[in-house]
Design a protein around this motif. Structure first.
Motif, PDB file in Angstrom:
ATOM      1  N   TYR A  53       0.919  -1.095  -0.022  1.00 51.00           N
ATOM      2  CA  TYR A  53       0.136  -0.322   0.398  1.00 51.00           C
ATOM      3  C   TYR A  53       0.571   1.200   0.147  1.00 51.00           C
ATOM      4  O   TYR A  53       0.415   2.143   0.786  1.00 51.00           O
ATOM      5  CB  TYR A  53      -0.597  -0.093   0.772  1.00 51.00           C
ATOM      6  CG  TYR A  53      -2.113  -0.791   0.751  1.00 51.00           C
ATOM      7  CD1 TYR A  53      -3.587  -0.379   0.424  1.00 51.00           C
ATOM      8  CD2 TYR A  53      -2.230  -1.884   1.075  1.00 51.00           C
ATOM      9  CE1 TYR A  53      -4.186  -1.535   0.121  1.00 51.00           C
ATOM     10  CE2 TYR A  53      -2.695  -2.789   0.916  1.00 51.00           C
ATOM     11  CZ  TYR A  53      -4.214  -3.281   0.338  1.00 51.00           C
ATOM     12  OH  TYR A  53      -5.281  -3.674   0.006  1.00 51.00           O
ATOM     13  N   ILE A 144      -1.579  -2.640   6.066  1.00 49.87           N
ATOM     14  CA  ILE A 144      -2.629  -2.812   6.212  1.00 49.87           C
ATOM     15  C   ILE A 144      -3.082  -3.464   7.595  1.00 49.87           C
ATOM     16  O   ILE A 144      -4.616  -4.076   7.311  1.00 49.87           O
ATOM     17  CB  ILE A 144      -3.129  -3.471   5.316  1.00 49.87           C
ATOM     18  CG1 ILE A 144      -4.313  -3.866   4.403  1.00 49.87           C
ATOM     19  CG2 ILE A 144      -2.108  -5.049   5.047  1.00 49.87           C
ATOM     20  CD1 ILE A 144      -4.672  -4.241   3.119  1.00 49.87           C
ATOM     21  N   ASP A 145      -2.353  -5.184   7.778  1.00 48.43           N
ATOM     22  CA  ASP A 145      -3.305  -5.346   8.898  1.00 48.43           C
ATOM     23  C   ASP A 145      -1.744  -5.693  10.352  1.00 48.43           C
ATOM     24  O   ASP A 145      -2.027  -6.494  10.726  1.00 48.43           O
ATOM     25  CB  ASP A 145      -3.033  -7.389   8.816  1.00 48.43           C
ATOM     26  CG  ASP A 145      -1.563  -7.440   8.493  1.00 48.43           C
ATOM     27  OD1 ASP A 145      -0.621  -6.519   7.990  1.00 48.43           O
ATOM     28  OD2 ASP A 145      -1.332  -8.542   7.458  1.00 48.43           O
ATOM     29  N   TYR A 519      -7.890  -4.784  -1.095  1.00 49.98           N
ATOM     30  CA  TYR A 519      -8.654  -5.683  -0.119  1.00 49.98           C
ATOM     31  C   TYR A 519      -8.357  -7.061  -0.157  1.00 49.98           C
ATOM     32  O   TYR A 519      -7.212  -7.049  -1.350  1.00 49.98           O
ATOM     33  CB  TYR A 519     -10.860  -5.739  -0.885  1.00 49.98           C
ATOM     34  CG  TYR A 519     -10.521  -6.833  -2.354  1.00 49.98           C
ATOM     35  CD1 TYR A 519     -10.690  -7.626  -2.083  1.00 49.98           C
ATOM     36  CD2 TYR A 519     -10.863  -5.811  -3.061  1.00 49.98           C
ATOM     37  CE1 TYR A 519     -11.072  -8.548  -3.066  1.00 49.98           C
ATOM     38  CE2 TYR A 519     -10.896  -6.252  -4.160  1.00 49.98           C
ATOM     39  CZ  TYR A 519     -10.984  -7.437  -4.532  1.00 49.98           C
ATOM     40  OH  TYR A 519     -11.014  -8.173  -5.703  1.00 49.98           O
ATOM     41  N   HIS A 553      -9.949  -7.887   5.211  1.00 48.03           N
ATOM     42  CA  HIS A 553      -9.181  -6.451   5.606  1.00 48.03           C
ATOM     43  C   HIS A 553      -9.739  -5.284   4.702  1.00 48.03           C
ATOM     44  O   HIS A 553      -8.899  -5.983   2.770  1.00 48.03           O
ATOM     45  CB  HIS A 553      -7.312  -6.522   5.133  1.00 48.03           C
ATOM     46  CG  HIS A 553      -7.419  -7.069   6.910  1.00 48.03           C
ATOM     47  ND1 HIS A 553      -7.329  -8.227   6.489  1.00 48.03           N
ATOM     48  CD2 HIS A 553      -6.297  -7.146   7.887  1.00 48.03           C
ATOM     49  CE1 HIS A 553      -6.834  -9.072   8.169  1.00 48.03           C
ATOM     50  NE2 HIS A 553      -6.263  -7.454   8.276  1.00 48.03           N
ATOM     51  N   SER A 555      -9.132  -1.282   2.148  1.00 47.68           N
ATOM     52  CA  SER A 555      -7.701  -0.318   2.661  1.00 47.68           C
ATOM     53  C   SER A 555      -7.992   0.715   1.346  1.00 47.68           C
ATOM     54  O   SER A 555      -8.534   0.712   0.295  1.00 47.68           O
ATOM     55  CB  SER A 555      -6.605  -0.714   2.022  1.00 47.68           C
ATOM     56  OG  SER A 555      -5.192   0.286   1.886  1.00 47.68           O
ATOM     57  N   GLN A 557      -7.300   4.791  -0.587  1.00 47.06           N
ATOM     58  CA  GLN A 557      -5.839   6.190  -0.640  1.00 47.06           C
ATOM     59  C   GLN A 557      -6.916   7.090  -0.982  1.00 47.06           C
ATOM     60  O   GLN A 557      -7.564   7.246  -2.001  1.00 47.06           O
ATOM     61  CB  GLN A 557      -5.222   5.841  -1.443  1.00 47.06           C
ATOM     62  CG  GLN A 557      -3.938   6.455  -1.428  1.00 47.06           C
ATOM     63  CD  GLN A 557      -3.077   6.535   0.201  1.00 47.06           C
ATOM     64  OE1 GLN A 557      -2.696   4.894   0.253  1.00 47.06           O
ATOM     65  NE2 GLN A 557      -3.318   7.018   0.809  1.00 47.06           N
ATOM     66  N   GLN A 563      -4.967   8.118   4.552  1.00 44.72           N
ATOM     67  CA  GLN A 563      -5.668   6.085   3.955  1.00 44.72           C
ATOM     68  C   GLN A 563      -6.285   6.113   4.891  1.00 44.72           C
ATOM     69  O   GLN A 563      -6.217   6.437   6.021  1.00 44.72           O
ATOM     70  CB  GLN A 563      -4.188   5.892   4.414  1.00 44.72           C
ATOM     71  CG  GLN A 563      -4.106   4.013   3.523  1.00 44.72           C
ATOM     72  CD  GLN A 563      -2.675   3.862   3.530  1.00 44.72           C
ATOM     73  OE1 GLN A 563      -2.023   4.097   4.243  1.00 44.72           O
ATOM     74  NE2 GLN A 563      -2.805   2.548   2.734  1.00 44.72           N
ATOM     75  N   MET A 565      -8.051   2.716   5.910  1.00 46.86           N
ATOM     76  CA  MET A 565      -7.913   1.562   6.411  1.00 46.86           C
ATOM     77  C   MET A 565      -9.273   0.911   7.511  1.00 46.86           C
ATOM     78  O   MET A 565     -10.043   0.847   8.589  1.00 46.86           O
ATOM     79  CB  MET A 565      -6.528   0.134   7.046  1.00 46.86           C
ATOM     80  CG  MET A 565      -5.842   0.967   6.298  1.00 46.86           C
ATOM     81  SD  MET A 565      -3.694   0.189   6.348  1.00 46.86           S
ATOM     82  CE  MET A 565      -4.286   0.926   7.547  1.00 46.86           C
ATOM     83  N   SER A 567     -11.501  -3.789   8.874  1.00 48.71           N
ATOM     84  CA  SER A 567     -10.555  -5.260   9.086  1.00 48.71           C
ATOM     85  C   SER A 567     -11.929  -5.743  10.319  1.00 48.71           C
ATOM     86  O   SER A 567     -11.873  -5.243  10.793  1.00 48.71           O
ATOM     87  CB  SER A 567      -9.679  -5.455   9.005  1.00 48.71           C
ATOM     88  OG  SER A 567      -8.654  -4.559  10.751  1.00 48.71           O
TER      89      SER A 567
END
Length: 823
Positions: A53, A144-145, A519, A553, A555, A557, A563, A565, A567
Motif C-alpha cells: 500500500y 494494512i494488517d 482488499y 481487510h 484499504s 487511499q 489513508q 483501512m 478489517s
C-alpha cells in the motif's frame, strides 16, 4: 461431515491453484490503442521486504502534472493501466518513508508496457557524497494488517526485554508484574520471526532481550493465514539477523540495582551460499514487592475477616542458546534450519503476617508464613523451512516443520506458624509443598502457496497440522515432624492432555486502481480433536469440533497522504492445562483451585476502522474498534466453610469493547521529537453469578507519552510516561496506575559502542489495586513493586555499519538527523 467440509475447503483452494498455474499473469497490460501500462515493485531499502500500500503517482515529464496513480499490493507490486503514450516520471511514497523518484519512463507504441523494476524506499533517506544515510525511523509504522514497533527508537531496549519495549506502545498494556494485555485481553499468541514461541504469552516476551529485537508486529486482526488462537491477537517479534558479507555481531552487558544482571551476544557469518548465525542470552532479575490485603467472607451466619501483609521478592531469569543457517541453494530456492535451547525461571519468595477473626464470637488468631514458589522450565525448539520462488515474481511455495518440547517441575512451598499478637512463634501451624511436573510437546507442519494472477491480485492457500501432548503430575506434600515431607494422596493427581488441529486456509487480495481501493478476503477452517484423561477417576473429556474463521481487510487511499483501512477477524481462545483439570488443588491454608473440563472456548469477533495522515515529518492515526467475546471465561471465587475460598473458572458471560485509539508523532526542530498515544473504550460485561444476572460497565482509558531530545551529536535523552485507567471484572474493579521512565544514551568509538543509563518508575507511583465487593465476599488487594530502578547497559557492535564518520557528522549539521544504528 466436519472432516468433509475441511477437506472441501482445501480442495477448492488447491483446484484454483492448479487451474491458474498454467497461465500466471499472461497477456499484455496495456490493451487499448494509444495506451500502455507502468508496473514494478516497491521494497524496503534496509530489509528488502515488500512495502504494501505504498503510493505510486505518475507525472507528465513535460509539465509535472499528475496523470494517474495507484497503490502497491501486499507483495509490494503495482500496475498502472491505461497510461497515454508519452514521457513520465513517478514517485513512490508511504507513511514513515522518504519519497523516491524514478524518471525517463517512456510509454510508446513500440513498447506500451514499461517495467520500472524494483523501487527501494527507506525511512527518511538522504544522499550525501554518494553515501546513503538513514535517519531515525518513526517509533511506530502502520501497515494494512499490523502496527510495527521499531525497537531502535526505544532507549529502554538497551537493558530490558520485549515486555519493556511494549510498555509505551499503542493497543498494549503492561502491569507492574510484567503481564501484557492487548486491548484488555491477556489471551494473545506470541510468534518469533513468524513461528510459534515455545513459551506462552508474557513468559515468552520476558525471555527475549530487547537488544536482539529488530521490531515487534502488533496484529490485532490477523488474516486467515495465521493461527486463530489468542483473542487479543498476535505479537510477532522480529529478531536481528545480518546478511552482510563477513562476520558481524552485537554484544551487550547490563546490570541494575537490587540484583539485576543481563548479557547477550549475537554473531552472524556470511560464507558464500550459507548464512550462519547464533547467539546466547542470559538474564537474572530480582524485584522486591509489598502486598497488603483485606478479606471478608460470609458463610451461613458467621463472617470471617483476614488482614495480610507480605514482603516478597519476584525473580525472573534464564538463559537461551540460538543457532541457525540459511542455505541459498539457488537464486530461487532457500533451505533454512534453526534451533533454540534454554531455560526460563520465574518465582516468588517472601514473608507474610496474617490476622484472622470471626464474628460473631471472640475467635482471633495471628499467624505468619514463609513462602517460596519456583517455576523453572527447560525447553528446546527445532525448525526447518524450504522456500521456492517460481519465475513469476511473487509466485512461490513454502514448507516448514516445527518441533518443540518444554518440561520442568514447579514447587510452591509454604511454612506457617501460629503466633501471638507480637508475632512470636507459638507452634507450627502448617507446612505444605505443592509440586507440578509437566512435559509439553508439539509438532507443526505447514504448507503455503502464493499464486499471483497479475500485478495487483493474488491467491494464497495453505494447510497446517498441529499435534500436541501435555502430561502433568500434581504432587501435594505435608511436612511431618521427625519424618520429613510426606505425599498427601487426597490432593495429588495426574492428567494426560492430547490435541490435534487440522487446518486449511485461503485468502484472495486485489486492488481497484481507478478507486485507489484494495482488499483482502480470507477463510480458515479448523478441525479439532481433544482428549483429557484424569488418572484418579479414569474419566475422559473429549472434543470433536469444526470451526470457521473468516477475515477481511480493506484499504482506501483518499489522497496522497491520507489513508483509510478497515478489517474484521474471528478468533478463538482454547482453554487448556490447569483451567481444564477437574481435580481440586490445595493452593495454601485459605485457598483451593479447581479446573473445569467442560469449559468452552472463547470466540471473539473483532472489527477495526483506521485513518492515517502524514504531513512531512508529522504522523497521525486514529483507530476505532469493536470486539465481542462469546463464552467469556471468568475466574470465580466461592466462599467455603472455615473461611476457605474455592477458585475456579466458568463460561459465565459475554463482553463488549467499543472504543478508539489515537497516535500523534512529530519533530520539533532538529533535536526534539515526541509521540503521544492513548485509547478510550467502553467495556460492558453481561454474565450470571450465583444464579443472578450481573452487568458490569466501565469506561477504560490509557495514555502514553514519549519524547526524545538529542542534546549532543552522539547523545540523546528519553522520557516515557504512561497511565493505565481503572477497569472492571465480573467480581471487582482495578484502580488506575501511573508510571514514568527516563533514559540517556551516549555513543562512542565512532558509534561502534554505546552506554545507556535508565531509571524505571521515576516517581515511585507504580502499584496495582483490586477491590471485590459482594454480599458474601469482600477483598481489597494492593501490590507495589520497587521503584526508581537504575540500570546501566554497555553495547558493542562488531563490523556493523562501518560508515564514514565525517560524512555522518556533516549530515547531522545540515539536517539534524543521524544514522539509525539499530540500538
Amino acid at each position: 461431515m466436519k472432516r468433509i467440509l475441511l477437506f472441501c475447503l482445501l480442495a477448492l483452494a488447491s483446484h484454483t491453484i492448479v487451474a491458474q498455474d498454467h497461465d500466471v499473469g499472461g497477456g499484455k497490460r496495456g490493451s487499448a490503442r494509444g495506451y500502455g501500462s507502468v508496473y514494478g515493485m516497491v521494497l524496503d531499502e534496509k530489509s528488502g521486504l515488500a512495502v504494501e500500500y505504498a503510493n505510486i503517482i505518475l507525472y507528465s515529464q513535460k509539465d509535472s502534472t499528475m496523470v494517474t496513480g495507484g497503490v502497491t499490493d501486499s507483495d509490494g507490486k503495482f500496475a498502472i493501466q491505461m497510461v497515454p503514450f508519452g514521457m513520465y516520471y513517478l514517485t513512490a511514497d508511504f507513511i514513515g518513508y522518504a519519497k523516491t523518484y524514478r524518471d525517463k519512463i517512456n510509454v510508446q507504441s513500440g513498447k506500451p508496457d514499461v517495467e520500472v523494476g524494483d523501487i527501494r524506499i527507506s525511512p527518511g533517506s538522504y544522499s550525501l557524497d554518494q553515501v546513503e544515510v538513514v535517519a531515525d525511523k518513526l517509533p511506530f509504522e502502520y501497515k494494512i494488517d499490523k502496527k510495527v514497533v521499531n525497537v531502535s527508537q526505544n532507549l529502554k531496549s538497551a537493558s530490558g526485554t520485549a515486555v519493556d519495549v511494549l510498555e509505551n506502545t499503542p493497543s498494549v498494556d503492561v502491569d507492574i508484574e510484567g503481564n501484557v494485555s492487548i486491548r484488555g485481553s491477556e489471551n494473545f499468541q506470541v510468534l518469533i520471526n513468524g513461528r510459534p514461541s515455545v513459551l506462552e504469552g508474557s513468559d515468552a516476551l520476558q525471555q527475549i532481550p530487547a537488544r536482539t529485537i529488530k521490531s515487534i508486529e502488533i496484529i490485532t486482526n490477523p488474516s486467515a493465514k495465521y493461527d486463530p488462537d489468542g483473542t487479543g491477537g498476535i505479537l510477532n517479534v522480529i529478531t536481528k539477523k545480518e546478511e552482510d558479507p563477513g562476520l558481524t555481531g552485537l554484544v551487550n552487558l547490563g546490570m541494575g540495582t537490587n540484583n539485576k544482571y543481563s548479557g547477550n551476544i549475537l554473531l552472524n557469518q556470511r560464507l558464500g551460499k550459507f548464512n550462519i548465525y547464533g547467539g546466547f542470552d542470559y538474564r537474572s532479575d530480582d524485584f522486591s514487592m509489598d502486598r497488603e490485603s483485606e478479606r471478608r467472607t460470609g458463610y451461613k451466619d458467621t463472617t470471617t475477616f483476614l488482614e495480610s501483609n507480605d514482603d516478597r521478592t519476584m525473580h525472573r531469569g534464564g538463559y537461551n542458546i540460538k543457532f541457525g543457517t540459511d542455505w541459498y541453494i539457488s537464486e530461487k530456492t532457500t533451505l533454512g534450519f534453526s534451533g533454540e535451547y534454554g531455560s526460563f525461571e520465574f518465582g516468588f519468595s517472601g514473608n507474610g503476617k496474617n490476622h484472622e477473626w470471626i464474628e460473631p464470637g471472640d475467635t482471633s488468631i495471628y499467624y505468619k508464613s514463609e513462602s517460596e514458589m519456583k517455576r523453572p522450565r527447560g525447553f528446546y525448539r527445532l525448525n526447518t523451512n524450504l522456500t521456492h520462488n517460481f519465475n513469476k515474481p511473487g509466485h512461490k511455495i513454502e514448507a516448514s516443520l516445527y518441533w518443540s518440547d518444554r518440561e520442568g517441575t514447579s514447587e510452591d512451598k509454604t511454612l506457617e506458624w501460629l503466633t501471638d499478637a507480637n508475632w512470636i512463634n507459638l507452634e507450627t501451624l502448617n507446612s505444605i509443598n505443592s509440586k507440578e511436573t509437566g512435559d509439553s510437546k508439539e509438532i507443526r507442519a505447514n504448507l503455503d502457496y502464493t499464486l499471483p494472477f497479475d500485478e495487483s491480485s493474488h491467491l494464497q492457500a495453505g494447510f497446517q497440522s498441529r499435534i500436541e501432548n501435555d502430561d502433568e503430575v500434581q504432587t501435594f506434600e505435608r511436612y511431618v515432624e521427625n519424618v520429613g515431607w510426606v505425599e498427601d494422596d487426597a490432593f495429588s493427581s495426574s492428567s494426560d492432555y492430547d490435541r490435534e488441529i487440522w487446518a486449511a486456509y485461503t485468502t484472495f487480495s486485489d486492488e481497484i486502481e481507478s478507486m485507489s481501493f484494495g482488499y483482502q478476503l480470507g477463510l480458515r477452517g479448523e478441525y479439532t480433536l481433544r482428549s483429557i484423561t484424569d488418572s484418579r477417576t479414569g474419566s475422559e473429556f473429549n472434543i470433536d469440533r469444526f470451526d470457521l474463521f473468516p477475515s477481511m481487510h480493506l484499504s482506501k487511499q483518499l489522497t496522497n497522504d491520507n489513508q483509510l483501512m478497515m478489517s474484521y477477524s474471528r478468533r478463538i481462545d482454547r482453554p487448556r492445562g490447569r483451567y481444564l483439570d477437574p481435580f481440586k488443588r490445595y493452593k495454601d491454608i485459605k485457598n483451593f483451585w479447581q479446573g473445569n473440563p467442560d469449559l468452552k472456548p472463547e470466540y471473539v469477533n473483532s472489527y477495526e476502522l483506521s485513518y492515517l495522515k502524514k504531513w512531512g515529518s508529522t504522523f497521525f492515526s486514529f483507530e476505532t474498534f469493536y470486539r465481542h467475546t462469546e463464552n467469556r471465561i471468568t475466574r470465580i471465587l466461592t466462599p467455603m466453610e472455615d473461611g476457605m475460598v474455592l477458585h475456579t473458572v466458568k463460561n459465565l458471560n459475554e463482553d463488549h469493547r467499543l472504543g478508539g485509539e489515537l497516535m500523534f508523532s512529530s519533530h520539533l526542530g532538529k533535536k526534539l521529537n515526541f509521540n503521544i498515544s492513548g485509547s478510550l473504550y467502553f467495556y460492558k460485561l453481561d454474565g450470571e453469578l450465583s444464579s443472578e444476572n450481573v452487568v458490569k460497565e466501565s469506561t477504560n482509558y490509557n495514555a502514553h507519552f514519549n519524547t526524545t531530545y538529542k542534546f549532543l551529536p552522539s547523545s540523546r535523552a528519553q522520557l516515557m510516561l504512561r497511565y493505565r485507567g481503572p477497569s472492571a471484572s465480573l467480581q471487582g474493579t482495578y484502580k488506575g496506575m501511573f508510571m514514568s521512565d527516563f533514559a540517556i544514551r551516549h555513543d562512542f568509538f565512532n558509534r561502534k559502542a554505546s552506554a545507556t543509563l535508565q531509571i524505571r518508575d521515576l516517581f515511585g507511583t507504580a502499584k496495582r489495586e483490586f477491590t471485590a465487593d459482594q454480599d458474601d465476599y469482600y477483598e481489597h488487594i494492593m501490590m507495589q513493586r520497587e521503584s526508581q530502578i537504575v540500570q546501566l547497559t554497555l553495547s558493542y557492535r562488531i563490523n556493523n555499519y562501518q560508515q564514514d564518520g565525517e560524512k555522518n557528522r556533516k549530515l547531522q549539521e545540515n539536517t539534524g538527523e543521524e544514522m539509525d544504528y539499530g540500538y
